[in-house]
Design an enzyme around this catalytic site. Structure first.
Site, PDB file in Angstrom:
ATOM      1  N   HIS A  80      -5.209   9.745  -1.323  1.00 27.96           N
ATOM      2  CA  HIS A  80      -5.291   8.278  -1.318  1.00 27.96           C
ATOM      3  C   HIS A  80      -6.456   7.784  -2.153  1.00 27.96           C
ATOM      4  O   HIS A  80      -7.510   8.437  -2.226  1.00 27.96           O
ATOM      5  CB  HIS A  80      -5.354   7.714   0.107  1.00 27.96           C
ATOM      6  CG  HIS A  80      -6.562   8.105   0.894  1.00 27.96           C
ATOM      7  ND1 HIS A  80      -7.725   7.367   0.891  1.00 27.96           N
ATOM      8  CD2 HIS A  80      -6.794   9.155   1.724  1.00 27.96           C
ATOM      9  CE1 HIS A  80      -8.610   7.941   1.685  1.00 27.96           C
ATOM     10  NE2 HIS A  80      -8.080   9.045   2.199  1.00 27.96           N
ATOM     11  N   ASP A  82      -7.851   4.577  -1.858  1.00 27.34           N
ATOM     12  CA  ASP A  82      -8.773   3.611  -1.240  1.00 27.34           C
ATOM     13  C   ASP A  82      -9.882   4.344  -0.501  1.00 27.34           C
ATOM     14  O   ASP A  82      -9.761   5.530  -0.176  1.00 27.34           O
ATOM     15  CB  ASP A  82      -8.030   2.657  -0.293  1.00 27.34           C
ATOM     16  CG  ASP A  82      -7.377   3.354   0.900  1.00 27.34           C
ATOM     17  OD1 ASP A  82      -6.883   4.493   0.738  1.00 27.34           O
ATOM     18  OD2 ASP A  82      -7.386   2.780   1.997  1.00 27.34           O
ATOM     19  N   GLU A 146      -4.634   4.012   2.926  1.00 31.95           N
ATOM     20  CA  GLU A 146      -4.730   5.017   3.998  1.00 31.95           C
ATOM     21  C   GLU A 146      -5.795   4.635   5.013  1.00 31.95           C
ATOM     22  O   GLU A 146      -5.643   4.843   6.208  1.00 31.95           O
ATOM     23  CB  GLU A 146      -5.049   6.396   3.393  1.00 31.95           C
ATOM     24  CG  GLU A 146      -4.948   7.561   4.379  1.00 31.95           C
ATOM     25  CD  GLU A 146      -6.223   7.850   5.154  1.00 31.95           C
ATOM     26  OE1 GLU A 146      -6.173   8.685   6.083  1.00 31.95           O
ATOM     27  OE2 GLU A 146      -7.269   7.250   4.870  1.00 31.95           O
ATOM     28  N   GLU A 147      -6.889   4.067   4.533  1.00 27.95           N
ATOM     29  CA  GLU A 147      -8.017   3.783   5.420  1.00 27.95           C
ATOM     30  C   GLU A 147      -7.769   2.598   6.346  1.00 27.95           C
ATOM     31  O   GLU A 147      -8.583   2.310   7.211  1.00 27.95           O
ATOM     32  CB  GLU A 147      -9.297   3.539   4.599  1.00 27.95           C
ATOM     33  CG  GLU A 147      -9.774   4.757   3.799  1.00 27.95           C
ATOM     34  CD  GLU A 147     -10.284   5.916   4.668  1.00 27.95           C
ATOM     35  OE1 GLU A 147     -10.264   5.781   5.898  1.00 27.95           O
ATOM     36  OE2 GLU A 147     -10.685   6.951   4.101  1.00 27.95           O
ATOM     37  N   HIS A 420     -17.214   8.803   5.482  1.00 31.80           N
ATOM     38  CA  HIS A 420     -17.326   7.488   6.143  1.00 31.80           C
ATOM     39  C   HIS A 420     -18.794   7.156   6.444  1.00 31.80           C
ATOM     40  O   HIS A 420     -19.071   6.131   7.059  1.00 31.80           O
ATOM     41  CB  HIS A 420     -16.508   7.395   7.441  1.00 31.80           C
ATOM     42  CG  HIS A 420     -15.028   7.406   7.227  1.00 31.80           C
ATOM     43  ND1 HIS A 420     -14.133   6.923   8.154  1.00 31.80           N
ATOM     44  CD2 HIS A 420     -14.274   7.850   6.199  1.00 31.80           C
ATOM     45  CE1 HIS A 420     -12.900   7.063   7.713  1.00 31.80           C
ATOM     46  NE2 HIS A 420     -12.961   7.640   6.516  1.00 31.80           N
TER      47      HIS A 420
HETATM   48  C1  LIG Z   1     -13.538  26.096  15.350  1.00 36.02           C
HETATM   49  C2  LIG Z   1     -13.388  25.048  14.389  1.00 36.02           C
HETATM   50  C3  LIG Z   1     -14.598  24.105  14.242  1.00 36.02           C
HETATM   51  C4  LIG Z   1     -14.140  22.911  13.479  1.00 36.02           C
HETATM   52  C5  LIG Z   1     -15.107  21.793  13.390  1.00 36.02           C
HETATM   53  C6  LIG Z   1     -14.390  20.513  13.025  1.00 36.02           C
HETATM   54  C7  LIG Z   1     -14.769  20.042  11.671  1.00 36.02           C
HETATM   55  C8  LIG Z   1     -13.958  18.846  11.249  1.00 36.02           C
HETATM   56  C9  LIG Z   1     -13.561  18.988   9.861  1.00 36.02           C
HETATM   57  C10 LIG Z   1     -12.925  18.076   9.193  1.00 36.02           C
HETATM   58  C11 LIG Z   1     -12.408  16.824   9.756  1.00 36.02           C
HETATM   59  C12 LIG Z   1     -12.395  15.730   8.755  1.00 36.02           C
HETATM   60  C13 LIG Z   1     -11.306  14.769   9.036  1.00 36.02           C
HETATM   61  C14 LIG Z   1     -11.042  13.995   7.793  1.00 36.02           C
HETATM   62  C15 LIG Z   1      -9.671  13.411   7.744  1.00 36.02           C
HETATM   63  C16 LIG Z   1      -9.674  12.016   8.263  1.00 36.02           C
HETATM   64  C17 LIG Z   1      -9.220  11.026   7.257  1.00 36.02           C
HETATM   65  C18 LIG Z   1      -9.509   9.649   7.810  1.00 36.02           C
HETATM   66  O1  LIG Z   1     -10.615   9.180   7.759  1.00 36.02           O
HETATM   67  N1  LIG Z   1      -8.504   8.968   8.362  1.00 36.02           N
HETATM   68  C19 LIG Z   1      -8.652   7.701   9.043  1.00 36.02           C
HETATM   69  C20 LIG Z   1      -7.274   7.064   9.031  1.00 36.02           C
HETATM   70  C21 LIG Z   1      -7.174   5.815   9.831  1.00 36.02           C
HETATM   71  C22 LIG Z   1      -6.622   5.864  11.078  1.00 36.02           C
HETATM   72  C23 LIG Z   1      -6.503   4.705  11.842  1.00 36.02           C
HETATM   73  C24 LIG Z   1      -6.953   3.497  11.332  1.00 36.02           C
HETATM   74  O2  LIG Z   1      -6.841   2.363  12.070  1.00 36.02           O
HETATM   75  C25 LIG Z   1      -7.490   3.456  10.063  1.00 36.02           C
HETATM   76  C26 LIG Z   1      -7.617   4.629   9.322  1.00 36.02           C
HETATM   77  C27 LIG Z   1      -9.109   7.944  10.450  1.00 36.02           C
HETATM   78  O3  LIG Z   1      -9.867   7.114  10.980  1.00 36.02           O
HETATM   79  O4  LIG Z   1      -8.710   8.926  11.084  1.00 36.02           O
HETATM   80 ZN   LIG Z   2      -9.044  10.157   3.702  1.00 34.35          ZN
HETATM   81 ZN   LIG Z   3     -11.268   8.276   5.432  1.00 33.42          ZN
END
Ligand SMILES: CCCCCCCC/C=C\CCCCCCCC(=O)N[C@@H](Cc1ccc(O)cc1)C(=O)O
Ligand SMILES: [Zn+2]
Ligand SMILES: [Zn+2]
Length: 458
Positions: A80, A82, A146-147, A420
């Site tokens: 994405h 944005d 996406e955001e 973020h």
């Molecule tokens: C044993 C394993 C240990 C693991 C440790 C965990 C590490 C985490 C690693 C990565 C996670 C990163 C997640 C990034 C993806 C999220 C993308 C994002 O920001 N999406 C938004 C989408 C959204 C949803 C709802 C809304 O109203 C607006 C936007 C989000 O907030 O989820």
């Molecule tokens: Zn993202």
């Molecule tokens: Zn994001």
């Protein structure tokens, strides 16, 4: 590619402030400029006869790359354009400067997710310049909202492809990473491919009381009642669901990478499960892997310093553990609040996503695994896991049962906080490796069954 260098195309992309501010607030000027920008820096992608380009929902981009073998089911790569807002305060360099300094490209979107937008198009540009023609068709879908939900981008692309009768072999989107430093005692990095993502609920709590003069306040105001309710929610974590999900499998795969005695503990979760689950919930990041999380994100009340507030509202963002449903979480919430003066309004809700296959027959998963092993030979462990955030891929469950969320990048706790947050940056080397990964992945996907070696070397 145009006249820009490999990383120059990324700095240019970061410079365009494609910010999604709120549900209906997007920067249309910047999004339009971004569309022009990708046309200018990836000319070969846009002029190749077997690559079709369409603009969907005004600012999202769908590329259809026609393969030579129609018997192979197509797949799709997502990213994405944005980004979330980035106030200037606290940044080492201004967030939209796109500055390259000390081997890093700085700025909002360098990890989430302009890196992927640019790396996908750059890999395709490089392949096309080498006269590559894919055997397997694929789509590239670049959402622009996406955001803030993906309703005008991903959702419309999904509906369009469904109307065209498209079914996909698999999808690869942003999500998990090669994780480094998240688990104490584990020095080695490990790759987690997310095969599902948590659900989400945005819940508004509201309390109405009779307004009046602040000189003679009632015993409780709307603010006091609501504050007590949200505080109860914050102080009462949702149940620990360790043992009912994928995390147990992930840890068992990691077990032999740990020194004694952790290796024994993780290999015997039937015995040490309760101990391990308590350790996991102590850290706020790993805690998100074992339960539905509760985040108080907005609070609004009061109209004037000397008026008893007639209404108080709070919004709580829950991320629903894959072992629970939205309904179950809402029941728990009502029981914790236990105050019928508090009204509940569900603003949006989505159940956890289905679990995609990760067995030996799972083409998308195995292609990712194969490419990780080739591009990151130092990474010994590749395991399925859960994405704690939400991604555009959730809008595509109508097109495939195989959705994988994986960024071919190293992530440590500090860089996790920059997503973020502030000081988001990507090393030049990491970006180049991401391009290499996609370059190889696209060629590996030409296989009809067993993964085959790719044809071109970068
Ligand atoms: C044993 C394993 C240990 C693991 C440790 C965990 C590490 C985490 C690693 C990565 C996670 C990163 C997640 C990034 C993806 C999220 C993308 C994002 O920001 N999406 C938004 C989408 C959204 C949803 C709802 C809304 O109203 C607006 C936007 C989000 O907030 O989820
Ligand atoms: Zn993202
Ligand atoms: Zn994001």
């Amino acid at each position: 590619m145009g006249r820009k260098s490999c990383t120059g195309v990324v700095t240019g992309a970061i410079h365009i402030p494609t910010v999604s501010f709120g549900p209906k607030e997007i920067n249309t000027t910047a999004l339009a400029e971004f569309g022009e920008y990708i046309r200018s820096v990836f000319p070969t992608v846009f002029k190749t006869s077997f690559v079709q380009h369409e603009v969907i929902g005004e600012y999202s981009h769908l590329f259809t790359v026609q393969g030579s073998d129609p018997s192979l089911q197509p797949y799709m790569l997502l990213a994405h354009s944005d980004v979330v807002p980035a106030p200037d305060e606290g940044w080492e360099v201004p967030p939209f400067s796109g500055l390259e300094r000390d081997g890093f490209i700085h700025g909002r979107g360098t990890l989430d997710n302009k890196n992927s937008v640019m790396a996908i198009l750059q890999a395709l540009e490089l392949l096309l310049l080498r006269n590559y023609i894919p055997r397997r068709s694929f789509f590239i879908a670049l959402g622009h909202d996406e955001e803030i939900s993906g309703h005008n981008g991903a959702q419309k692309i999904s509906a369009l492809l469904q109307a065209r009768g498209v079914q996909l072999a698999f999808i690869v989107d942003e999500g998990n990473f090669i994780l480094d430093g998240f688990i104490p005692n584990l020095k080695k990095p490990f790759a987690i491919i997310a095969v599902t993502e948590k659900g989400a609920i945005n819940l508004m709590l509201q309390v109405n009381t009779t307004p009046g003069h602040s000189s003679a306040p009632p015993k409780e105001t709307s603010i006091g009642i609501l504050a007590a309710a949200v505080s109860r929610l914050e102080q009462t974590p949702m149940p620990n669901m360790f043992g009912s999900g994928l995390l147990k499998m992930t840890l068992q795969e990691l077990a032999h990478e740990f020194p004694f005695p952790t290796n024994i503990i993780l290999s015997n979760l039937w015995l040490f499960g309760p101990l391990v689950s308590r350790l996991i919930e102590r850290n706020y990041i790993t805690n998100a892997l074992v339960r539905t999380t509760t985040a108080l994100t907005m609070f609004n009340a009061g109209v004037k310093v000397n008026v008893i507030p007639p209404v108080a509202q709070a919004i709580i963002n829950f991320r629903v553990d894959p072992a629970q449903t939205v309904q179950e979480v809402l029941e728990l919430v009502k029981n914790i609040v236990a105050d019928n003066r508090v009204q509940f309004h569900v603003l949006s809700a989505i159940d956890p996503l289905p679990v995609s296959p990760s067995d030996h027959q799972a083409l998308g998963y195995q292609l990712l695994r194969q490419t990780i092993r080739s591009v990151f030979p130092e990474v010994n462990i590749v395991a399925p896991g859960v994405c704690i955030g939400n991604t555009d891929s959730r809008h595509y469950t109508n097109l495939t049962t195989s959705i994988y969320r994986f960024n071919p990048l190293y992530l440590n706790p500090q860089s996790f906080q920059s997503i973020h947050g502030i000081n988001e940056k990507i090393s030049v080397r990491a970006y180049e490796t991401q391009v290499k990964f996609i370059f190889e992945f696209i060629q590996n996907a030409d296989t009809d069954q067993e993964p085959v070696p790719h044809l071109h070397e970068l």
